[in-house]
Design a protein around this motif. Structure first.
Motif, PDB file in Angstrom:
ATOM      1  N   LEU A 274       0.861  -1.180   0.000  1.00 46.93           N
ATOM      2  CA  LEU A 274       0.000   0.000   0.000  1.00 46.93           C
ATOM      3  C   LEU A 274       0.897   1.229   0.000  1.00 46.93           C
ATOM      4  O   LEU A 274       2.016   1.188   0.542  1.00 46.93           O
ATOM      5  CB  LEU A 274      -0.891   0.024   1.251  1.00 46.93           C
ATOM      6  CG  LEU A 274      -2.097  -0.920   1.285  1.00 46.93           C
ATOM      7  CD1 LEU A 274      -2.767  -0.877   2.653  1.00 46.93           C
ATOM      8  CD2 LEU A 274      -3.110  -0.602   0.195  1.00 46.93           C
ATOM      9  N   PRO A 275       0.449   2.333  -0.595  1.00 47.27           N
ATOM     10  CA  PRO A 275       1.283   3.543  -0.609  1.00 47.27           C
ATOM     11  C   PRO A 275       1.486   4.108   0.797  1.00 47.27           C
ATOM     12  O   PRO A 275       0.620   3.958   1.669  1.00 47.27           O
ATOM     13  CB  PRO A 275       0.472   4.506  -1.480  1.00 47.27           C
ATOM     14  CG  PRO A 275      -0.933   4.009  -1.419  1.00 47.27           C
ATOM     15  CD  PRO A 275      -0.834   2.518  -1.284  1.00 47.27           C
ATOM     16  N   ARG A 276       2.618   4.735   1.004  1.00 53.44           N
ATOM     17  CA  ARG A 276       2.947   5.292   2.325  1.00 53.44           C
ATOM     18  C   ARG A 276       1.945   6.352   2.782  1.00 53.44           C
ATOM     19  O   ARG A 276       1.792   6.594   3.985  1.00 53.44           O
ATOM     20  CB  ARG A 276       4.353   5.899   2.304  1.00 53.44           C
ATOM     21  CG  ARG A 276       5.461   4.859   2.145  1.00 53.44           C
ATOM     22  CD  ARG A 276       5.493   3.924   3.336  1.00 53.44           C
ATOM     23  NE  ARG A 276       6.397   2.821   3.140  1.00 53.44           N
ATOM     24  CZ  ARG A 276       7.691   2.830   3.477  1.00 53.44           C
ATOM     25  NH1 ARG A 276       8.215   3.930   4.005  1.00 53.44           N
ATOM     26  NH2 ARG A 276       8.435   1.774   3.282  1.00 53.44           N
ATOM     27  N   ILE A 277       1.257   6.958   1.833  1.00 56.53           N
ATOM     28  CA  ILE A 277       0.270   7.983   2.195  1.00 56.53           C
ATOM     29  C   ILE A 277      -0.849   7.392   3.050  1.00 56.53           C
ATOM     30  O   ILE A 277      -1.551   8.120   3.763  1.00 56.53           O
ATOM     31  CB  ILE A 277      -0.300   8.648   0.915  1.00 56.53           C
ATOM     32  CG1 ILE A 277      -1.002   9.968   1.283  1.00 56.53           C
ATOM     33  CG2 ILE A 277      -1.243   7.700   0.181  1.00 56.53           C
ATOM     34  CD1 ILE A 277      -1.454  10.776   0.083  1.00 56.53           C
ATOM     35  N   MET A 278      -1.015   6.058   3.032  1.00 51.13           N
ATOM     36  CA  MET A 278      -2.040   5.405   3.842  1.00 51.13           C
ATOM     37  C   MET A 278      -1.794   5.579   5.346  1.00 51.13           C
ATOM     38  O   MET A 278      -2.689   5.328   6.154  1.00 51.13           O
ATOM     39  CB  MET A 278      -2.122   3.911   3.507  1.00 51.13           C
ATOM     40  CG  MET A 278      -2.748   3.617   2.171  1.00 51.13           C
ATOM     41  SD  MET A 278      -4.473   4.169   2.088  1.00 51.13           S
ATOM     42  CE  MET A 278      -4.822   3.935   0.347  1.00 51.13           C
ATOM     43  N   LEU A 279      -0.597   6.017   5.703  1.00 53.77           N
ATOM     44  CA  LEU A 279      -0.314   6.309   7.108  1.00 53.77           C
ATOM     45  C   LEU A 279      -1.236   7.410   7.632  1.00 53.77           C
ATOM     46  O   LEU A 279      -1.467   7.514   8.847  1.00 53.77           O
ATOM     47  CB  LEU A 279       1.149   6.738   7.274  1.00 53.77           C
ATOM     48  CG  LEU A 279       2.198   5.629   7.088  1.00 53.77           C
ATOM     49  CD1 LEU A 279       3.588   6.237   7.020  1.00 53.77           C
ATOM     50  CD2 LEU A 279       2.118   4.614   8.239  1.00 53.77           C
ATOM     51  N   LEU A 280      -1.785   8.214   6.716  1.00 55.64           N
ATOM     52  CA  LEU A 280      -2.691   9.297   7.122  1.00 55.64           C
ATOM     53  C   LEU A 280      -4.048   8.778   7.589  1.00 55.64           C
ATOM     54  O   LEU A 280      -4.887   9.557   8.043  1.00 55.64           O
ATOM     55  CB  LEU A 280      -2.879  10.279   5.964  1.00 55.64           C
ATOM     56  CG  LEU A 280      -1.639  11.096   5.579  1.00 55.64           C
ATOM     57  CD1 LEU A 280      -1.929  11.991   4.390  1.00 55.64           C
ATOM     58  CD2 LEU A 280      -1.154  11.920   6.772  1.00 55.64           C
ATOM     59  N   ILE A 281      -4.265   7.469   7.497  1.00 54.83           N
ATOM     60  CA  ILE A 281      -5.481   6.887   8.073  1.00 54.83           C
ATOM     61  C   ILE A 281      -5.408   6.907   9.593  1.00 54.83           C
ATOM     62  O   ILE A 281      -6.441   7.036  10.272  1.00 54.83           O
ATOM     63  CB  ILE A 281      -5.678   5.431   7.571  1.00 54.83           C
ATOM     64  CG1 ILE A 281      -6.092   5.431   6.097  1.00 54.83           C
ATOM     65  CG2 ILE A 281      -6.738   4.703   8.397  1.00 54.83           C
ATOM     66  CD1 ILE A 281      -6.283   4.045   5.502  1.00 54.83           C
ATOM     67  N   TYR A 282      -4.206   6.818  10.129  1.00 55.50           N
ATOM     68  CA  TYR A 282      -4.067   6.672  11.584  1.00 55.50           C
ATOM     69  C   TYR A 282      -4.634   7.824  12.404  1.00 55.50           C
ATOM     70  O   TYR A 282      -5.123   7.596  13.521  1.00 55.50           O
ATOM     71  CB  TYR A 282      -2.596   6.405  11.943  1.00 55.50           C
ATOM     72  CG  TYR A 282      -2.197   4.980  11.614  1.00 55.50           C
ATOM     73  CD1 TYR A 282      -2.513   3.936  12.484  1.00 55.50           C
ATOM     74  CD2 TYR A 282      -1.554   4.667  10.428  1.00 55.50           C
ATOM     75  CE1 TYR A 282      -2.176   2.621  12.181  1.00 55.50           C
ATOM     76  CE2 TYR A 282      -1.222   3.357  10.112  1.00 55.50           C
ATOM     77  CZ  TYR A 282      -1.535   2.343  10.989  1.00 55.50           C
ATOM     78  OH  TYR A 282      -1.213   1.041  10.678  1.00 55.50           O
ATOM     79  N   PRO A 283      -4.618   9.067  11.921  1.00 53.46           N
ATOM     80  CA  PRO A 283      -5.293  10.131  12.696  1.00 53.46           C
ATOM     81  C   PRO A 283      -6.786   9.877  12.917  1.00 53.46           C
ATOM     82  O   PRO A 283      -7.355  10.399  13.885  1.00 53.46           O
ATOM     83  CB  PRO A 283      -5.057  11.376  11.845  1.00 53.46           C
ATOM     84  CG  PRO A 283      -3.765  11.107  11.142  1.00 53.46           C
ATOM     85  CD  PRO A 283      -3.796   9.647  10.843  1.00 53.46           C
ATOM     86  N   THR A 284      -7.428   9.089  12.061  1.00 53.41           N
ATOM     87  CA  THR A 284      -8.849   8.787  12.269  1.00 53.41           C
ATOM     88  C   THR A 284      -9.056   7.959  13.536  1.00 53.41           C
ATOM     89  O   THR A 284     -10.183   7.847  14.025  1.00 53.41           O
ATOM     90  CB  THR A 284      -9.441   8.006  11.071  1.00 53.41           C
ATOM     91  OG1 THR A 284      -8.799   6.727  10.953  1.00 53.41           O
ATOM     92  CG2 THR A 284      -9.255   8.769   9.774  1.00 53.41           C
ATOM     93  N   LEU A 285      -7.977   7.396  14.052  1.00 51.55           N
ATOM     94  CA  LEU A 285      -8.058   6.600  15.273  1.00 51.55           C
ATOM     95  C   LEU A 285      -8.569   7.436  16.451  1.00 51.55           C
ATOM     96  O   LEU A 285      -9.198   6.906  17.375  1.00 51.55           O
ATOM     97  CB  LEU A 285      -6.685   6.008  15.600  1.00 51.55           C
ATOM     98  CG  LEU A 285      -6.591   4.913  16.657  1.00 51.55           C
ATOM     99  CD1 LEU A 285      -7.539   3.763  16.373  1.00 51.55           C
ATOM    100  CD2 LEU A 285      -5.163   4.388  16.758  1.00 51.55           C
TER     101      LEU A 285
END
Length: 315
Positions: A257-268
């Motif tokens: 998966l692209p590294r930009i997917m790390l931006l999902i973690y703020p939804t935590l």
């Protein structure tokens, strides 16, 4: 049955659990393989929605038929509330199933025979989920037969019908023998990419069963929650929610998966609030929606980030 009535009957508001995974699979095929087939995607999308409609229709019909005559349950059921005849519902169920199989055979002809058993298994799960002497939803199997088919199954087939240049899975027959070939690494990658969706969709079913525990027992529906107990089920709900974020790390780490997917973690942060609300009170009308909000927060952000990653690599 009018179109607005039909949409209420199949509860169109809940169909995001089948529609959004299709989007993720298509976007993954675009990002990872730079491959997209519009006609295959359209056929599969319609077939997926039809099967989801069929599952809901069977569920409504079974609930109506099993409710006592003149009971509150029968009156609150949309068939009783809007005077929808049983025979008409049965016609719709068979009609949607027939159209699903027609579209499925077209898709098999356009792709590979390996898709045929996947489509048949999906239909069997959809029909037996609420119908039959041993309905899956009445056993501790509801979560198992909702998350994996909707999360992994839909994403896998969405990728499968869009990427045909190399082998992912193929089935062929010669005389009395058959040959099943597949790219085990690619299948493993798709499994790990799909895991967050599998966990979050299973969690929606689990939250629903937690809220409906007393009612389900009264209707002789002994779900996983009945066997685990409410306290352990709530604990499992927490594990599945946070587990979706844990399982996301591996495909990002390995570049699947692209590294930009790390931006999902703020939804935590938002999801953690939803989990706390559900832990405090398990009520169908008030807090069940928190499981849906958690799923949507994760999935919609994932879709947006996929689009950004695709645009970034394209331009």
């Amino acid at each position: 049955m009018s179109i607005p009535q039909f949409m209420r009957f199949v509860d169109i508001r809940t169909k995001f659990t089948s529609m959004l995974p299709v989007c993720i699979g298509v976007l993954y095929a675009l990002y990872y393989f730079n491959s997209f087939n519009f006609l295959n995607t359209l056929i599969f999308f319609i077939a997926t929605v039809l099967l989801d409609f069929t599952t809901t229709a069977i569920n409504v019909l079974v609930d109506y038929q099993t409710a006592s005559v003149n009971s509150l349950e029968r009156e609150s059921n949309i068939m009783g509330r809007e005077n929808i005849p049983e025979k008409l519902v049965i016609y719709y169920i068979f009609g949607m199933l027939l159209l699903y199989f027609i579209l499925g055979f077209i898709l098999v002809a356009r792709t590979d025979l390996a898709l045929l058993p996947l489509g048949i298994i999906s239909a069997i799960i959809a029909v037996t989920y609420t119908y039959g002497p041993i309905a899956l939803s009445r056993m501790p199997l509801g979560e198992l037969f909702s998350g994996p088919p909707l999360g992994l199954g839909i994403i896998f087939i969405s990728i499968f019908v869009n990427y045909r240049e190399e082998l992912i899975l193929s089935l062929s027959f010669q005389d009395n023998t058959f040959l099943l070939l597949g790219d085990w690494l690619m299948i493993l990658i798709i499994i790990f990419v799909s895991l967050p969706q599998v966990l979050l969709i299973s969690n929606i079913v689990l939250a629903n069963n937690i809220c409906d525990l007393e009612q389900d027992v009264g209707n002789h529906r002994f779900t996983l929650v009945y066997h685990l107990g409410k306290e352990k089920s709530i604990r499992l709900y927490n594990w599945l929610t946070y587990g979706s974020y844990v399982t996301l790390a591996l495909p990002i780490l390995f570049g699947w998966l692209p590294r930009i997917m790390l931006l999902i973690y703020p939804t935590l942060i938002f999801v953690h609030r939803q989990v706390k609300l559900f832990n405090q009170k398990q009520d169908k009308s008030e807090t069940f929606i928190t499981s849906v909000k958690s799923f949507l927060a994760f999935t919609l952000v994932e879709i947006i980030l996929f689009v950004i990653a695709i645009l970034w690599t394209t331009f």
